[in-house]
Design an enzyme around this catalytic site. Sequence first.
Site, PDB file in Angstrom:
ATOM      1  N   VAL A  16       0.827  -1.207   0.000  1.00 32.22           N
ATOM      2  CA  VAL A  16       0.000   0.000   0.000  1.00 32.22           C
ATOM      3  C   VAL A  16       0.867   1.264   0.000  1.00 32.22           C
ATOM      4  CG1 VAL A  16      -1.699   1.285   1.347  1.00 32.22           C
ATOM      5  CG2 VAL A  16      -1.942  -1.186   1.099  1.00 32.22           C
ATOM      6  N   GLU A 131     -10.242   6.376   5.375  1.00 33.46           N
ATOM      7  CA  GLU A 131     -11.065   5.822   4.282  1.00 33.46           C
ATOM      8  C   GLU A 131     -10.569   4.451   3.846  1.00 33.46           C
ATOM      9  OE1 GLU A 131     -13.869   5.242   2.426  1.00 33.46           O
ATOM     10  OE2 GLU A 131     -14.010   7.412   2.476  1.00 33.46           O
ATOM     11  N   GLY A 136     -11.180  -0.884   1.194  1.00 39.52           N
ATOM     12  CA  GLY A 136     -10.129  -0.391   0.291  1.00 39.52           C
ATOM     13  C   GLY A 136     -10.484   0.849  -0.502  1.00 39.52           C
ATOM     14  N   LYS A 207     -13.455  -4.625  10.185  1.00 42.11           N
ATOM     15  CA  LYS A 207     -14.070  -3.563   9.362  1.00 42.11           C
ATOM     16  C   LYS A 207     -15.472  -3.228   9.865  1.00 42.11           C
ATOM     17  CE  LYS A 207     -11.289  -5.017   5.419  1.00 42.11           C
ATOM     18  NZ  LYS A 207     -11.209  -5.976   4.324  1.00 42.11           N
TER      19      LYS A 207
HETATM   20  P1  NAP Z   1       2.892  -4.715   3.877  1.00 38.49           P
HETATM   21  O1  NAP Z   1       3.037  -4.945   2.419  1.00 38.49           O
HETATM   22  O2  NAP Z   1       3.247  -5.803   4.822  1.00 38.49           O
HETATM   23  O3  NAP Z   1       3.750  -3.396   4.245  1.00 38.49           O
HETATM   24  C1  NAP Z   1       4.021  -3.004   5.551  1.00 38.49           C
HETATM   25  C2  NAP Z   1       5.136  -1.980   5.514  1.00 38.49           C
HETATM   26  O4  NAP Z   1       5.349  -1.485   6.819  1.00 38.49           O
HETATM   27  C3  NAP Z   1       6.460  -2.571   5.046  1.00 38.49           C
HETATM   28  O5  NAP Z   1       7.123  -1.652   4.221  1.00 38.49           O
HETATM   29  C4  NAP Z   1       7.232  -2.760   6.344  1.00 38.49           C
HETATM   30  O6  NAP Z   1       8.633  -2.632   6.167  1.00 38.49           O
HETATM   31  C5  NAP Z   1       6.714  -1.601   7.168  1.00 38.49           C
HETATM   32  N1  NAP Z   1       6.810  -1.861   8.595  1.00 38.49           N
HETATM   33  C6  NAP Z   1       6.136  -2.780   9.314  1.00 38.49           C
HETATM   34  N2  NAP Z   1       6.482  -2.707  10.615  1.00 38.49           N
HETATM   35  C7  NAP Z   1       7.392  -1.715  10.710  1.00 38.49           C
HETATM   36  C8  NAP Z   1       8.130  -1.157  11.783  1.00 38.49           C
HETATM   37  N3  NAP Z   1       7.988  -1.619  13.029  1.00 38.49           N
HETATM   38  N4  NAP Z   1       8.970  -0.157  11.516  1.00 38.49           N
HETATM   39  C9  NAP Z   1       9.109   0.323  10.252  1.00 38.49           C
HETATM   40  N5  NAP Z   1       8.421  -0.151   9.191  1.00 38.49           N
HETATM   41  C10 NAP Z   1       7.583  -1.161   9.423  1.00 38.49           C
HETATM   42  O7  NAP Z   1       1.393  -4.305   4.240  1.00 38.49           O
HETATM   43  P2  NAP Z   1       0.319  -3.622   3.276  1.00 38.49           P
HETATM   44  O8  NAP Z   1      -0.419  -4.682   2.543  1.00 38.49           O
HETATM   45  O9  NAP Z   1       0.966  -2.526   2.520  1.00 38.49           O
HETATM   46  O10 NAP Z   1      -0.726  -3.041   4.353  1.00 38.49           O
HETATM   47  C11 NAP Z   1      -0.448  -1.862   5.073  1.00 38.49           C
HETATM   48  C12 NAP Z   1      -1.691  -1.438   5.843  1.00 38.49           C
HETATM   49  O11 NAP Z   1      -2.758  -1.222   4.926  1.00 38.49           O
HETATM   50  C13 NAP Z   1      -2.223  -2.470   6.836  1.00 38.49           C
HETATM   51  O12 NAP Z   1      -2.746  -1.814   7.952  1.00 38.49           O
HETATM   52  C14 NAP Z   1      -3.327  -3.169   6.052  1.00 38.49           C
HETATM   53  O13 NAP Z   1      -4.319  -3.730   6.891  1.00 38.49           O
HETATM   54  C15 NAP Z   1      -3.886  -2.005   5.294  1.00 38.49           C
HETATM   55  N6  NAP Z   1      -4.616  -2.369   4.085  1.00 38.49           N
HETATM   56  C16 NAP Z   1      -4.035  -3.146   3.156  1.00 38.49           C
HETATM   57  C17 NAP Z   1      -4.727  -3.483   2.008  1.00 38.49           C
HETATM   58  C18 NAP Z   1      -4.097  -4.327   0.933  1.00 38.49           C
HETATM   59  O14 NAP Z   1      -4.776  -4.627  -0.050  1.00 38.49           O
HETATM   60  N7  NAP Z   1      -2.832  -4.730   1.072  1.00 38.49           N
HETATM   61  C19 NAP Z   1      -6.035  -3.010   1.821  1.00 38.49           C
HETATM   62  C20 NAP Z   1      -6.614  -2.175   2.797  1.00 38.49           C
HETATM   63  C21 NAP Z   1      -5.886  -1.855   3.934  1.00 38.49           C
HETATM   64  P3  NAP Z   1       9.470  -3.686   5.255  1.00 38.49           P
HETATM   65  O15 NAP Z   1       9.005  -3.433   3.846  1.00 38.49           O
HETATM   66  O16 NAP Z   1      10.865  -3.306   5.481  1.00 38.49           O
HETATM   67  O17 NAP Z   1       9.084  -5.045   5.759  1.00 38.49           O
HETATM   68  N1  HSE Z   2      -7.492  -9.484   2.986  1.00 43.33           N
HETATM   69  C1  HSE Z   2      -8.465  -8.463   2.736  1.00 43.33           C
HETATM   70  C2  HSE Z   2      -9.491  -8.971   1.734  1.00 43.33           C
HETATM   71  C3  HSE Z   2      -7.847  -7.196   2.177  1.00 43.33           C
HETATM   72  O1  HSE Z   2      -9.380 -10.087   1.222  1.00 43.33           O
HETATM   73  O2  HSE Z   2     -10.447  -8.250   1.481  1.00 43.33           O
HETATM   74  C4  HSE Z   2      -7.350  -6.257   3.222  1.00 43.33           C
HETATM   75  O3  HSE Z   2      -8.392  -5.811   4.034  1.00 43.33           O
END
Ligand code: NAP
Ligand code: HSE
Length: 445
Positions: A16, A131, A136, A207
């Site tokens: 993200v 949001e 998403g 959610k």
């Molecule tokens: P992700 O790919 O695992 O990315 C997490 C990032 O945070 C990585 O860059 C990680 O660093 C960094 N990080 C984690 N812990 C840290 C710490 N203690 N200190 C510094 N950096 C740290 O996760 P994501 O999918 O992008 O999701 C991020 C957020 O968005 C979450 O809250 C998730 O629930 C929300 N979200 C995600 C989606 C989706 O479709 N993915 C949709 C809606 C909401 P490294 O890269 O070095 O590991």
């Molecule tokens: N894992 C979730 C989904 C996305 O399948 O909708 C992040 O909320």
Amino acid sequence: MNGPVVKVGVLGCGTVGSSLINLVARQGDFIESRTGLRLEIARVAVRDMGKAREVDLPPEVFTGEPAAIVADPDIDVIVEVMGGVVPAQDLVLSAIAAGKPVVTANKELLAAVGPEVFAAAEHAKVDLLFEAAVAGGIPFVRPLRESLLGEPVFRVLGIMNGTTNYILTRMTEAGADYTEALAEAQELGFAEADPTADVDGFDAGAKIAIVASLAFGARVRASDVDCEGIRGITADDIAFAGRHGFVVKLLSVAERFSGPEGNRIVARVHPAFVPDTHPLASVRESFNAIFVQGKSVGDLMFYGRGAGGGPTASALLGDLIDAASNRQRNNHASLGSFSDMPLRPVDELTSAFYVSIETADRPGVLAAVAGAFSDHGVSIASMEQEAPTTDPTAPPVRGQARLEFVTHLARERDLTQTLQELSDLDIVLKVGSVIRVLSDESGFR
Ligand code: NAP
Ligand code: HSE
């Protein structure tokens, strides 16, 4: 054009965070032309400083110390996209205490400690915008927070998890069983290697806790949400649903009941038979949708991509522009106040139910089974008997039958007692699936 520069600190550069950084780079000129503000991604926190990043930023922008970004007086707005509760909670609260607006996608954080974080932002008169935390890319939190603030919303029904909707769609349309559909979702990158948060309903539960808080102005946490996932759904359940004009969906449900004792609410996640005429029935694959019912506005439906870097970054960007603009105007978007609202016990609720049981196949079985329903005042609306397999080429298992019932509206407590009595009968080999039926266009009762 040289508008004021808003320096943005991004905590996290994963799926993200990197999508947001790239979107800001692509849309920066357009945003400046529309708002007069230049967004600059000034600092980015990551855990692993050695990892290659798919963003066009100089190395000195990155740090392994997210707290240093929050404390940096040059940073105007914090975007938290690292996920989890620790250390995100402390970082978000520190940013708010320092008067910095926070934009977050972190549903886990808000569902766990939302009331505390909302109160801190309200007290500090600082923007807390989220949001992206629910569904998403679908603009839903802002309509709920703003457009529907005064609306007497009494029910929200959502398909808020794309992974489970994909699995159920494959089971419905390709006849896959649960294990095959899950493996396919994992291969395509929808489902994690450990799919627990999705398939057991916890992601959808987080959610709906946030949604229920906003819809009803109540302090609702993930621990208040009853979660039931889709692991137990079988190809037979899906086939029965299809023969009778339903599709199986994992629903996130928030309801407000008003009575002489005041408002009581329910927030839960469970699979449901949804009539194929209901707008939620047509939501396929990994799409999300949210169906809102208000006494004044009537029915509303929001639809789109609930996850993925692009859609989630789109939601974050809208919030980021708002936070940056509000800051320029010395303004913030109020969350209002939240009250403690009692939860209505689930066993008081009423629904129609689908129940499947496997029994011995001999005279008197049906009468005994029907008696268990009757003993607890649960009225049967329809019933089918068949051999316990959907494979038409497989021989029937001798002496066994699968009975499938749909009940009229019944109280959950009465249904639970019926199931207990059924499982105590020696002719009942197994009580199988029990799935609530969305009984009409207006939802559960
Ligand atoms: P992700 O790919 O695992 O990315 C997490 C990032 O945070 C990585 O860059 C990680 O660093 C960094 N990080 C984690 N812990 C840290 C710490 N203690 N200190 C510094 N950096 C740290 O996760 P994501 O999918 O992008 O999701 C991020 C957020 O968005 C979450 O809250 C998730 O629930 C929300 N979200 C995600 C989606 C989706 O479709 N993915 C949709 C809606 C909401 P490294 O890269 O070095 O590991
Ligand atoms: N894992 C979730 C989904 C996305 O399948 O909708 C992040 O909320």
